[in-house]
Design an enzyme around this catalytic site. Sequence first.
Site, PDB file in Angstrom:
ATOM      1  CG  HIS A  37      -1.586  -1.136   1.668  1.00 35.00           C
ATOM      2  ND1 HIS A  37      -2.960  -1.201   1.643  1.00 35.00           N
ATOM      3  CD2 HIS A  37      -1.183  -2.345   2.144  1.00 35.00           C
ATOM      4  CE1 HIS A  37      -3.368  -2.382   2.062  1.00 35.00           C
ATOM      5  NE2 HIS A  37      -2.301  -3.104   2.367  1.00 35.00           N
ATOM      6  CE1 TYR A  38      -2.154   6.159  -2.027  1.00 37.37           C
ATOM      7  CE2 TYR A  38      -0.722   6.031  -3.938  1.00 37.37           C
ATOM      8  CZ  TYR A  38      -1.934   6.385  -3.361  1.00 37.37           C
ATOM      9  OH  TYR A  38      -2.924   6.955  -4.129  1.00 37.37           O
ATOM     10  CB  THR A  39       0.747   6.274   4.238  1.00 39.62           C
ATOM     11  OG1 THR A  39       1.636   7.193   3.588  1.00 39.62           O
ATOM     12  CG2 THR A  39       1.559   5.193   4.954  1.00 39.62           C
ATOM     13  CD  GLU A 102      -0.830   1.509   4.656  1.00 36.37           C
ATOM     14  OE1 GLU A 102      -0.412   2.333   3.811  1.00 36.37           O
ATOM     15  OE2 GLU A 102      -2.036   1.243   4.829  1.00 36.37           O
ATOM     16  CG  HIS A 144      -4.995  -1.640  -1.014  1.00 38.47           C
ATOM     17  ND1 HIS A 144      -5.288  -0.524  -0.280  1.00 38.47           N
ATOM     18  CD2 HIS A 144      -5.969  -2.530  -0.729  1.00 38.47           C
ATOM     19  CE1 HIS A 144      -6.389  -0.731   0.428  1.00 38.47           C
ATOM     20  NE2 HIS A 144      -6.821  -1.941   0.161  1.00 38.47           N
ATOM     21  CG  ASP A 154      -3.141   1.927  -1.993  1.00 41.47           C
ATOM     22  OD1 ASP A 154      -4.338   1.826  -2.287  1.00 41.47           O
ATOM     23  OD2 ASP A 154      -2.640   1.370  -0.992  1.00 41.47           O
TER      24      ASP A 154
END
Length: 276
Positions: A37-39, A102, A144, A154
């Site tokens: 994921h990215y945050t 993340e 994700h 993401d």
Amino acid sequence: MSPEPLPFAPDSDLVSLLAPSPNHGERKSAIDMLVLHYTGMESAEAAIDLLRAPTAEVSCHYVVLEDGSIIQMVPEARRAWHAGVSSWEGKDDINSRSIGIEIVNPGHELGYPDFPERQLRSVAALCQDLIARHAIRADRVLAHSDVAPGRKQDPGEKFPWEFLHHAGVGHHVHEAPKGGGRFLMMGDSGQPIAALQAMLALYGYGLAVTGVYDAATQDVVTAFQRHFRRSQVDGVADGSTILTLRNLIGARPQDGDAPDHDHDGHGHGHGGCAHG
């Protein structure tokens, strides 16, 4: 009511800090996936605060900061709430079978900068460690957006999956070159659409074979492009997209296979990233 944060020892020697989150539960299946994921928030601090907030009902196992530091939030043995409503290979409890990572990046809505190399090196090292300890197959290192197409985008098209692949992480083939020929898009119908949907479902995407290029199909094609055909992400299944998908299926590893990083590409429902 969420359990209190568990005091725990880091599962990986790469962890530099613990930041326990109360947002976790009992796993219902063995770990066989990594989900990246990215945050999607302005700062790492804001993302970590949210991932630790009981009211947010989101969490992850690991956070990788821009400087390459790795924070663990939930023990690997526990089910973190990172994937949300999602599916892969016909199974919809992705949280139970996966480890969520993340990667600190503000994301598409906040400028979407490139991922620093030092951060990518740490992501690769962490994935290598997890793959070795949990025997995770290359094609189950996913975005994700792969497991939640239409809902998530993401870590996005700027995330360089080939960087991980060169480190022996993930499944990757070279993008097929763009060219002329027929392309499939929203509103089309017929056997070619059904064949495309069947190939996407065979690879693992949650998509019904209807023969109609509907919004769900466009979402899945877009998600596929964000990961595997990143040079043009438009939801249109052109020849490059379809051939890249065929090459991936042809090169797909089987259980027990060694990493395929030398292949050249020829021949509870909580979760959903720090950003919601």
